[in-house]
Write a protein that holds these residues in place. Structure first.
Motif, mmCIF file in Angstrom:
data_model
loop_
_atom_site.group_PDB
_atom_site.id
_atom_site.type_symbol
_atom_site.label_atom_id
_atom_site.label_comp_id
_atom_site.label_asym_id
_atom_site.label_seq_id
_atom_site.Cartn_x
_atom_site.Cartn_y
_atom_site.Cartn_z
ATOM 1 N N GLY A 142 -2.990 5.256 4.478
ATOM 2 C CA GLY A 142 -3.974 4.104 4.624
ATOM 3 C C GLY A 142 -3.204 3.011 4.737
ATOM 4 N N PRO B 125 -7.344 -1.023 11.724
ATOM 5 C CA PRO B 125 -8.405 0.166 11.481
ATOM 6 C C PRO B 125 -8.650 1.026 12.691
ATOM 7 C CG PRO B 125 -9.351 -1.706 10.660
ATOM 8 C CD PRO B 125 -8.242 -2.186 10.961
ATOM 9 N N ILE C 157 -2.889 1.385 8.322
ATOM 10 C CA ILE C 157 -3.730 0.474 8.967
ATOM 11 C C ILE C 157 -3.329 -0.871 9.016
ATOM 12 C CG2 ILE C 157 -6.209 -0.469 8.164
ATOM 13 C CD1 ILE C 157 -6.928 2.357 7.330
ATOM 14 N N CYS D 41 0.931 -1.084 -0.060
ATOM 15 C CA CYS D 41 0.167 -0.013 -0.148
ATOM 16 C C CYS D 41 0.807 1.104 -0.097
ATOM 17 C CB CYS D 41 -0.892 0.214 1.181
ATOM 18 S SG CYS D 41 -2.321 1.077 1.010
#
Length: 160
Positions: free
Chosen positions: A78, A86, A81, A40
């Motif tokens: 993100g 989360p 996470i 990510c």
């Protein structure tokens, strides 16, 4: 390394609630979390770099830059996470010490995309990208103990 795993995954606290046990039971393995984080984060960096390269495209370059740069930053944030989960990520983002920084980052994301898609204003898109970088820097510094105080003191000395 085990201590780092415990801190990032939220296992460093002694009191366990029912929700944390459910989240822990359904969580990914540490290796999968690291792989997800790296993937990510790499996508985020790639989008930001692609946006920078698209800056030189005639007519639509600045708008493409704003969009790819924003999506790259969203993907980079993100990615954490995967490390914390989360729920913990959201809790840490909205802690009182970084609440204003988080709001500024999210506001800059939204305003950058609004200026690119709805207002079609390249100047505003560029200004919001710059503000986005500053807000992300301030947000990131909130995770390093005393970093924001050090930056404030450096600016106070330089401007005095």
């Amino acid at each position: 390394m085990d201590k780092l795993k415990k801190v990032l995954s939220g296992q460093d606290t002694e009191d366990r609630s029912g929700l944390s046990e459910v989240v822990e039971a359904s969580s990914l393995s540490w290796g999968t979390r690291i792989k997800g984080f790296i993937a990510c984060f790499a996508i985020g960096i790639l989008c930001s770099l692609l946006g920078t390269l698209l800056l030189w495209v005639p007519r639509k370059g600045l708008l493409l830059f704003a969009v790819f740069y924003t999506f790259g930053n969203i993907a980079s944030i993100g990615s954490t996470i995967f490390l914390m989960g989360p729920v913990k990520q959201l809790k840490r983002m909205f802690e009182p010490t970084r609440l204003i920084a988080t709001i500024m980052v999210l506001l800059c994301f939204a305003l950058t995309l609004c200026s690119a898609f709805w207002w079609h204003n390249k100047g505003l898109a560029l200004i919001f990208c710059i503000l986005q970088s500053l807000a992300l820097t301030w947000y990131s510094l909130s995770f390093i103990p005393f970093a924001r105080d050090a930056v404030k003191k450096c600016f106070a000395v330089c401007l005095a």
